[in-house]
Design an enzyme around this catalytic site. Structure first.
Site, PDB file in Angstrom:
ATOM      1  N   LYS A  94       0.879  -1.223  -0.047  1.00 35.68           N
ATOM      2  CA  LYS A  94      -0.001  -0.086  -0.159  1.00 35.68           C
ATOM      3  C   LYS A  94       0.967   1.319  -0.094  1.00 35.68           C
ATOM      4  CE  LYS A  94      -0.473  -1.805   3.486  1.00 35.68           C
ATOM      5  NZ  LYS A  94       0.066  -3.086   4.443  1.00 35.68           N
ATOM      6  N   VAL A 121      -5.038  -3.308   0.337  1.00 34.54           N
ATOM      7  CA  VAL A 121      -6.104  -2.416   1.234  1.00 34.54           C
ATOM      8  C   VAL A 121      -6.779  -2.916   2.301  1.00 34.54           C
ATOM      9  CG1 VAL A 121      -8.260  -0.721   1.256  1.00 34.54           C
ATOM     10  CG2 VAL A 121      -6.537  -0.574  -0.610  1.00 34.54           C
ATOM     11  N   GLY A 123      -7.222  -6.680   3.196  1.00 37.60           N
ATOM     12  CA  GLY A 123      -7.119  -8.203   3.403  1.00 37.60           C
ATOM     13  C   GLY A 123      -8.192  -8.654   2.539  1.00 37.60           C
ATOM     14  N   GLY A 176       0.321 -11.857  16.998  1.00 37.72           N
ATOM     15  CA  GLY A 176       0.607 -11.759  15.388  1.00 37.72           C
ATOM     16  C   GLY A 176      -0.073 -10.680  14.710  1.00 37.72           C
ATOM     17  N   LYS A 194      -3.936   3.448   2.629  1.00 39.97           N
ATOM     18  CA  LYS A 194      -4.954   2.612   1.884  1.00 39.97           C
ATOM     19  C   LYS A 194      -5.913   3.611   1.659  1.00 39.97           C
ATOM     20  CE  LYS A 194      -3.700  -1.279   4.828  1.00 39.97           C
ATOM     21  NZ  LYS A 194      -4.289  -2.125   6.111  1.00 39.97           N
TER      22      LYS A 194
END
Length: 411
Positions: A94, A121, A123, A176, A194
């Site tokens: 991005k 942007v 997922g 994570g 994004k």
């Protein structure tokens, strides 16, 4: 190869981190299904990392390049060389598109290849495809987005458990959802990149990262969230892009949402984008936005799209100016000395700046008092002018805190 076997479609992979390794696993796993749909069988032609692989060899042996390295250089150089060589490119980068997108999309058109970027942007949320294809004939008025899963997880944790920002960030890193260095996420820079991409597609005008003012979440406290709950609000990091007259306003900042807003219930590491248009009223797209497998799914979807008929990101037709001073509702938190007339003086200052109060919560703190107000929409310059005047009063005991409030749709 037998006569009936599908021809190979060779994919060069640049980067083998969280996303890249997930792509390397997912593409062979889904190769049979992809071959059934497209008539071509994808295969990894080579992998480039800091310690292995040769870009020129990978480029020569590939039909398509997947760039999931991140950063600007050498990613930009590799993507430029791939497009000039007539190779399709799929990227999740991005920052690269927010700063150099016009150059790269132009090269793709010039060389009649595809540059696809759904994974850059939100997922697996297919907002790029919806803007480029499904809604390309519609007049979009406004986008609201939760486009960073890391910050959404942190704010959800703070609201659900009472954790501090630091505690919620540590939990996001443990699971994570946050990188070891989360700076781009928590400062709002990732979301701003994004939103630049989304605004470019929605409003058909060049938008770069430098056009998008952004704020992060590190200054937010559990007190803000507790008062928001009293006022029927939830706190999110929101990206907004909207037409204001003949200009465009694009920004990222923390904002309170009323329960009726479609983004208010988007929790955890999920992303969501609400698109408003006179023809459709509004639609909201939502799904997982953080994680290697989720981003890899979007990357592989773009690879499949590039294996079918060509699609281009056309050049922009407009050159809209940008608005910085926009109208918004605000939450204002003020710590004051507990003495008569304080609320009246604050209301007077707000009134002098044309700021109208919608609701007030007042609580004693033992040694003083805490005032939390929500005001009706007003130009940011007028509101912050009032805040500066309030901060200068001798009864104010700590710097006031202000957070935007997004009104419910249609309000």
């Amino acid at each position: 190869m037998t006569p009936d076997a599908p021809a190979p479609f060779r994919v060069g992979l640049l980067g083998h981190g969280t996303v890249g390794s997930s792509v390397a696993e997912l593409l062979p796993e889904r190769a049979d299904a992809i071959a059934h749909v497209t008539g071509l069988r994808p295969e990894i032609a080579g992998v480039l990392t800091r310690s292995r692989g040769d870009f020129d060899a990978i480029l020569a042996g590939s039909d398509l390049i997947v760039e999931v390295m991140g950063g600007i250089e050498p990613a930009r150089d590799y993507v430029v060389r791939a497009l000039r060589a007539g190779k399709h490119v799929v990227t999740a980068n991005k920052q690269l598109l927010a700063e150099h997108g016009e150059e790269l999309w132009g090269l793709a058109r010039e060389n009649r290849v595809q540059l696809r970027f759904e994974a850059a942007v939100a997922g697996v949320v297919p907002v790029i495809r919806v803007l480029q294809e499904s809604l390309t004939g519609q007049h979009v008025e406004r986008l609201h987005g939760i486009v960073n899963g890391t910050t959404n997880f942190i704010l959800t944790q703070m609201a659900a458990t009472g954790a501090s920002y630091e505690e919620a960030l540590a939990e996001a890193q443990r699971l994570g959802y946050a990188e070891a260095d989360p700076t781009d996420d928590v400062t709002g820079k990732d979301a701003a990149a994004k939103m630049a991409i989304l605004a470019r597609l929605a409003f058909d005008t060049p938008v770069h990262l430098s056009d998008v003012p952004y704020e992060g979440i590190a200054h937010l406290t559990t007190e803000d969230i507790e008062y928001a709950r009293d006022l029927g609000l939830s706190l999110r990091l929101i990206g907004t892009a909207e037409r204001i007259g003949d200009e465009l306003a694009v920004r990222v900042h923390p904002a309170f949402l009323y329960a009726g807003h479609p983004l208010a219930a988007v929790d955890g590491a999920f992303n969501a984008v609400t698109i408003e248009s006179p023809a459709i009223t509004e639609i909201t797209l939502s799904g997982p936005g953080a994680g290697g497998s989720q981003t890899a799914t979007a990357v592989v979807g773009d690879v499949i799209s590039a294996m079918i008929p060509p699609a281009q990101t056309p050049d922009t037709r407009h050159r809209l100016g940008f608005v910085r001073d926009v109208a918004s509702s605000f939450y204002l938190h003020v710590e004051v000395a507990d003495r008569p007339g304080v609320l009246a003086q604050i209301a007077q200052v707000l009134g002098l700046q044309g700021v109208s109060v919608k609701s007030v919560v007042q609580k004693g703190t033992g040694t003083g008092a805490r005032l939390v107000l929500v005001v009706h929409p007003v130009l940011e310059s007028r509101f912050y002018g009032a805040v500066q005047m309030i901060a200068s009063k001798d009864f104010v005991t700590a710097p006031p805190r202000a957070i935007r409030v997004v009104e419910e749709l249609g309000a």
